[in-house]
Scaffold this motif. Structure first.
Motif, mmCIF file in Angstrom:
data_model
loop_
_atom_site.group_PDB
_atom_site.id
_atom_site.type_symbol
_atom_site.label_atom_id
_atom_site.label_comp_id
_atom_site.label_asym_id
_atom_site.label_seq_id
_atom_site.Cartn_x
_atom_site.Cartn_y
_atom_site.Cartn_z
ATOM 1 N N LYS A 42 30.964 39.997 41.776
ATOM 2 C CA LYS A 42 30.979 38.623 42.290
ATOM 3 C C LYS A 42 29.571 38.027 42.247
ATOM 4 C CE LYS A 42 32.228 35.930 46.366
ATOM 5 N NZ LYS A 42 32.715 35.976 47.753
ATOM 6 N N LYS A 43 28.566 38.791 42.672
ATOM 7 C CA LYS A 43 27.183 38.311 42.657
ATOM 8 C C LYS A 43 26.698 38.072 41.230
ATOM 9 C CE LYS A 43 25.824 40.398 47.019
ATOM 10 N NZ LYS A 43 25.068 41.466 47.670
ATOM 11 N N GLU A 44 27.052 38.969 40.308
ATOM 12 C CA GLU A 44 26.645 38.792 38.906
ATOM 13 C C GLU A 44 27.276 37.536 38.305
ATOM 14 O OE1 GLU A 44 24.373 40.393 37.048
ATOM 15 O OE2 GLU A 44 23.880 41.532 38.848
ATOM 16 N N LEU A 45 28.560 37.323 38.607
ATOM 17 C CA LEU A 45 29.244 36.144 38.076
ATOM 18 C C LEU A 45 28.727 34.856 38.716
ATOM 19 C CD1 LEU A 45 32.864 37.571 37.773
ATOM 20 C CD2 LEU A 45 31.294 37.010 35.889
ATOM 21 N N GLN A 46 28.346 34.924 39.984
ATOM 22 C CA GLN A 46 27.739 33.758 40.626
ATOM 23 C C GLN A 46 26.406 33.424 39.946
ATOM 24 O OE1 GLN A 46 27.722 35.236 44.672
ATOM 25 N NE2 GLN A 46 29.503 33.992 45.233
ATOM 26 N N ARG A 47 25.644 34.455 39.613
ATOM 27 C CA ARG A 47 24.377 34.245 38.913
ATOM 28 C C ARG A 47 24.631 33.647 37.524
ATOM 29 N NH1 ARG A 47 21.315 39.452 38.520
ATOM 30 N NH2 ARG A 47 21.587 39.287 40.748
ATOM 31 N N ALA A 48 25.659 34.161 36.832
ATOM 32 C CA ALA A 48 26.005 33.629 35.504
ATOM 33 C C ALA A 48 26.415 32.161 35.604
ATOM 34 C CB ALA A 48 27.124 34.457 34.886
ATOM 35 N N LYS A 49 27.166 31.833 36.651
ATOM 36 C CA LYS A 49 27.578 30.436 36.834
ATOM 37 C C LYS A 49 26.369 29.549 37.122
ATOM 38 C CE LYS A 49 30.862 27.493 39.174
ATOM 39 N NZ LYS A 49 32.179 27.451 39.773
ATOM 40 N N LYS A 50 25.474 30.027 37.972
ATOM 41 C CA LYS A 50 24.264 29.265 38.307
ATOM 42 C C LYS A 50 23.451 28.956 37.047
ATOM 43 C CE LYS A 50 19.910 29.664 40.810
ATOM 44 N NZ LYS A 50 19.057 30.555 41.586
ATOM 45 N N HIS A 51 23.390 29.914 36.134
ATOM 46 C CA HIS A 51 22.607 29.739 34.911
ATOM 47 C C HIS A 51 23.446 29.226 33.742
ATOM 48 C CE1 HIS A 51 18.953 31.305 36.654
ATOM 49 N NE2 HIS A 51 19.673 32.262 37.216
ATOM 50 N N ARG A 52 24.677 28.830 34.043
ATOM 51 C CA ARG A 52 25.565 28.151 33.085
ATOM 52 C C ARG A 52 25.854 28.973 31.822
ATOM 53 N NH1 ARG A 52 25.301 22.136 34.180
ATOM 54 N NH2 ARG A 52 26.019 22.037 32.044
ATOM 55 N N VAL A 53 26.071 30.251 32.001
ATOM 56 C CA VAL A 53 26.398 31.127 30.868
ATOM 57 C C VAL A 53 27.656 30.640 30.159
ATOM 58 C CG1 VAL A 53 27.112 33.468 30.215
ATOM 59 C CG2 VAL A 53 25.210 33.132 31.810
ATOM 60 N N SER A 54 28.626 30.159 30.922
ATOM 61 C CA SER A 54 29.887 29.715 30.318
ATOM 62 C C SER A 54 29.728 28.455 29.462
ATOM 63 C CB SER A 54 30.965 29.499 31.379
ATOM 64 O OG SER A 54 30.599 28.449 32.252
ATOM 65 N N ASP A 55 28.557 27.821 29.502
ATOM 66 C CA ASP A 55 28.283 26.685 28.618
ATOM 67 C C ASP A 55 28.009 27.144 27.186
ATOM 68 O OD1 ASP A 55 28.586 25.001 30.771
ATOM 69 O OD2 ASP A 55 26.475 24.408 30.879
ATOM 70 N N VAL A 56 27.644 28.414 27.028
ATOM 71 C CA VAL A 56 27.309 28.924 25.691
ATOM 72 C C VAL A 56 28.196 30.077 25.232
ATOM 73 C CG1 VAL A 56 24.919 28.145 25.751
ATOM 74 C CG2 VAL A 56 25.485 30.426 26.595
ATOM 75 N N ALA A 57 28.949 30.686 26.166
ATOM 76 C CA ALA A 57 29.799 31.825 25.802
ATOM 77 C C ALA A 57 30.975 31.937 26.762
ATOM 78 C CB ALA A 57 28.992 33.122 25.830
ATOM 79 N N ASP A 58 32.135 32.332 26.230
ATOM 80 C CA ASP A 58 33.286 32.631 27.074
ATOM 81 C C ASP A 58 33.026 33.953 27.795
ATOM 82 O OD1 ASP A 58 34.654 30.368 26.187
ATOM 83 O OD2 ASP A 58 35.721 31.463 24.622
ATOM 84 N N ILE A 59 33.311 34.006 29.080
ATOM 85 C CA ILE A 59 33.106 35.220 29.871
ATOM 86 C C ILE A 59 34.432 35.973 29.940
ATOM 87 C CG2 ILE A 59 32.467 36.175 32.105
ATOM 88 C CD1 ILE A 59 30.721 33.637 32.502
#
Length: 108
Positions: A42-59
């Protein structure tokens, strides 16, 4: 989307269930193998969301059969996870990654 699919009898790939909540959105994907990660994922995915990882790659979560609630659909979707793959066949982390890589290649 939101359809649950089941895959089996694929050479070198364990049987698995696919919960694809969104179609392919990005050219790339991030495969994350987990099993009973609890708050850690959950913490890792929150960090990914904060840094907008899903803007460049499907998780894509490649689950080994978690039983601790860390793969609840509502939670994962709220954290921008595109798809949950759940291994049903034998194997450990390597099998989870084979499942994810095979699925990603089929998806294009």
């Amino acid at each position: 989307m939101g359809e649950k699919m089941y895959y089996e009898n694929i050479t070198g790939v364990p049987a698995f269930e696919c919960n694809e909540w969104q179609g392919k959105k990005k050219e790339y994907c991030v495969l994350i193998p987990i099993i009973n990660e609890g708050e850690r994922i959950k913490k890792e995915l929150q960090r990914a969301k904060k840094h907008r990882v899903s803007d460049v790659a499907d998780i894509i979560i490649c689950d080994g059969g978690s039983t601790d609630g860390c793969t609840k659909e509502e939670l994962l979707r709220s954290l921008d996870v595109n798809t949950l793959l759940v291994k049903k066949g034998p194997g450990k982390q390597g099998a989870q990654l084979r499942m994810g890589i095979w699925w990603a290649l089929q998806r294009g």
